[in-house]
Motif scaffolding. Structure first.
Motif, PDB file in Angstrom:
ATOM      1  N   UNK A   1       0.704  -1.528  -0.133  1.00 37.55           N
ATOM      2  CA  UNK A   1       0.309   0.346  -0.047  1.00 37.55           C
ATOM      3  C   UNK A   1       1.036   1.579   0.396  1.00 37.55           C
ATOM      4  N   UNK A   2       0.792   2.431  -0.471  1.00 38.05           N
ATOM      5  CA  UNK A   2       1.103   3.302  -0.658  1.00 38.05           C
ATOM      6  C   UNK A   2       0.613   4.446   0.812  1.00 38.05           C
ATOM      7  N   UNK A   3       1.749   4.598   1.496  1.00 39.33           N
ATOM      8  CA  UNK A   3       2.216   4.908   2.340  1.00 39.33           C
ATOM      9  C   UNK A   3       1.419   6.185   2.543  1.00 39.33           C
TER      10      UNK A   3
ATOM     11  N   UNK B   1     -14.967   3.073   2.561  1.00 41.87           N
ATOM     12  CA  UNK B   1     -13.474   3.981   3.212  1.00 41.87           C
ATOM     13  C   UNK B   1     -13.723   2.391   4.335  1.00 41.87           C
ATOM     14  N   UNK B   2     -14.113   1.728   4.583  1.00 43.77           N
ATOM     15  CA  UNK B   2     -13.773   0.400   5.499  1.00 43.77           C
ATOM     16  C   UNK B   2     -12.867   0.255   4.710  1.00 43.77           C
ATOM     17  N   UNK B   3     -13.851  -0.136   2.943  1.00 46.09           N
ATOM     18  CA  UNK B   3     -12.729  -1.480   2.431  1.00 46.09           C
ATOM     19  C   UNK B   3     -11.311  -0.907   2.220  1.00 46.09           C
ATOM     20  N   UNK B   4     -11.536   0.223   1.597  1.00 46.30           N
ATOM     21  CA  UNK B   4     -10.036   0.796   1.872  1.00 46.30           C
ATOM     22  C   UNK B   4      -9.227   0.820   2.849  1.00 46.30           C
ATOM     23  N   UNK B   5      -9.642   0.876   3.899  1.00 50.04           N
ATOM     24  CA  UNK B   5      -8.699   0.849   5.314  1.00 50.04           C
ATOM     25  C   UNK B   5      -8.100  -0.467   5.815  1.00 50.04           C
ATOM     26  N   UNK B   6      -9.047  -1.668   5.273  1.00 46.74           N
ATOM     27  CA  UNK B   6      -9.177  -3.009   5.273  1.00 46.74           C
ATOM     28  C   UNK B   6      -7.754  -3.188   4.157  1.00 46.74           C
ATOM     29  N   UNK B   7      -7.802  -2.372   3.308  1.00 41.71           N
ATOM     30  CA  UNK B   7      -6.883  -3.551   2.456  1.00 41.71           C
ATOM     31  C   UNK B   7      -5.025  -2.442   3.622  1.00 41.71           C
TER      32      UNK B   7
ATOM     33  N   UNK C   1      -4.497   1.201   3.672  1.00 44.46           N
ATOM     34  CA  UNK C   1      -4.364   2.740   3.153  1.00 44.46           C
ATOM     35  C   UNK C   1      -4.742   3.720   3.908  1.00 44.46           C
ATOM     36  N   UNK C   2      -4.545   4.925   4.501  1.00 48.38           N
ATOM     37  CA  UNK C   2      -4.542   6.415   4.940  1.00 48.38           C
ATOM     38  C   UNK C   2      -6.114   6.572   4.376  1.00 48.38           C
ATOM     39  N   UNK C   3      -7.047   6.180   4.628  1.00 55.14           N
ATOM     40  CA  UNK C   3      -8.251   6.461   4.016  1.00 55.14           C
ATOM     41  C   UNK C   3      -9.118   7.713   5.142  1.00 55.14           C
ATOM     42  N   UNK C   4      -9.908   8.671   4.692  1.00 56.84           N
ATOM     43  CA  UNK C   4     -10.536   9.723   5.464  1.00 56.84           C
ATOM     44  C   UNK C   4     -12.036   9.775   4.527  1.00 56.84           C
ATOM     45  N   UNK C   5     -13.145   9.396   5.953  1.00 58.02           N
ATOM     46  CA  UNK C   5     -14.208  10.002   4.813  1.00 58.02           C
ATOM     47  C   UNK C   5     -15.598  10.681   6.058  1.00 58.02           C
ATOM     48  N   UNK C   6     -16.521  11.627   5.022  1.00 55.91           N
ATOM     49  CA  UNK C   6     -17.845  12.495   6.196  1.00 55.91           C
ATOM     50  C   UNK C   6     -18.088  11.629   6.610  1.00 55.91           C
ATOM     51  N   UNK C   7     -18.204  11.796   8.399  1.00 57.55           N
ATOM     52  CA  UNK C   7     -17.966  11.237   9.331  1.00 57.55           C
ATOM     53  C   UNK C   7     -20.244  11.058   9.665  1.00 57.55           C
ATOM     54  N   UNK C   8     -20.135  12.434   8.297  1.00 60.40           N
ATOM     55  CA  UNK C   8     -22.208  12.077   8.317  1.00 60.40           C
ATOM     56  C   UNK C   8     -22.275  13.391   7.646  1.00 60.40           C
TER      57      UNK C   8
END
Length: 256
Positions: free
Chosen positions: A81-83, A95-101, A103-110
């Protein structure tokens, strides 16, 4: 009190997960997937995009299919993964699919839409750098609002189309028959395209089905649904399973 009996229209795997969650809450559901996902073949230009992924200040992934198929592409050319790569998703499930891989991922909480992502502080920070360039992983066609807003800010936007969405083939009157036989009193769609496929499948019966409660993921889709004749639209304020469950709990079944 009358209970909800809803039609869920997500792709087969997602519908199965949602149906199990609703069953735990004693909410009856019937699944009729209205989005069929077909992966697209990789082109030389797209291969170049993946090989040069580190040139983008951010990668934006708009859906679960885009995440799954995009990571398959990445995995072919990037063994680790690209750190330092910044990844963003429109919703938590993606986002969780990406995080499980890894990756450093962000998404809106709302919110699970482009508007919510555009307001995310970290997203604003990353895309505000000089000569910002982003890659959007998505379907072959889709809403261009996010890209247009970024371009207005001077951001260079590239697209990586990974799949196409189509309406599965069903016998005539499948939708009406399902609703009548199972006494359904609510319809659930998770996107604008899902809504349009629902209306397409309904055909001439839409004028009657439009009186049923219609659960949608955002104010934008709610507005479109109302313009298309839906009479009782409920905005779940998100496309997640929990957002739907919260809306079902908060709203009583309309009386005839």
């Amino acid at each position: 009190m009358k209970q909800w009996r809803v039609l869920i229209t997500r792709p087969t795997a997602d519908s199965a997960v949602l149906a199990a969650l609703l069953a735990e809450q004693q909410i009856y559901s019937s699944s009729l997937p209205l989005l069929e996902i077909e992966a697209l073949l990789e082109t030389p230009a797209q291969r170049s995009q993946i090989l040069n992924l580190d040139r983008y200040c951010a990668v934006i992934v708009v859906s679960k299919p885009a995440a799954i198929l995009g990571l398959q592409r990445v995995d072919q050319y990037w063994p680790q993964p690209l750190a330092e790569q910044h990844w963003f998703s429109v919703g938590a499930g993606t986002g969780r699919i990406l995080a499980d891989y890894g990756l450093s991922v962000s998404w809106p909480e709302q919110g699970d839409d482009s508007e919510a992502l555009l307001a995310l502080p970290k997203f604003l920070e990353i895309t505000s750098i000089e000569d910002a360039r982003v890659l959007i992983m998505r379907a072959d066609v889709g809403r261009d609002f996010l890209a247009e807003q970024l371009k207005q800010r001077g951001v260079q936007v590239d697209f990586l189309p990974l799949y196409r969405r189509s309406l599965p083939v069903y016998p005539t009157d499948t939708l009406v028959t399902r609703i009548q036989q199972q006494q359904l009193n609510g319809l659930v769609v998770s996107s604008e395209q899902g809504l349009r496929h629902l209306i397409e499948l309904a055909g001439d019966a839409w004028s009657t089905l439009a009186s049923l409660a219609l659960f949608v993921p955002s104010p934008r889709v709610a507005h479109i649904a109302q313009e298309l004749g839906a009479q009782h639209v409920i905005d779940c304020r998100g496309a997640s399973n929990q957002a739907l469950l919260k809306a079902l709990t908060a709203h009583a079944v309309p009386t005839a």
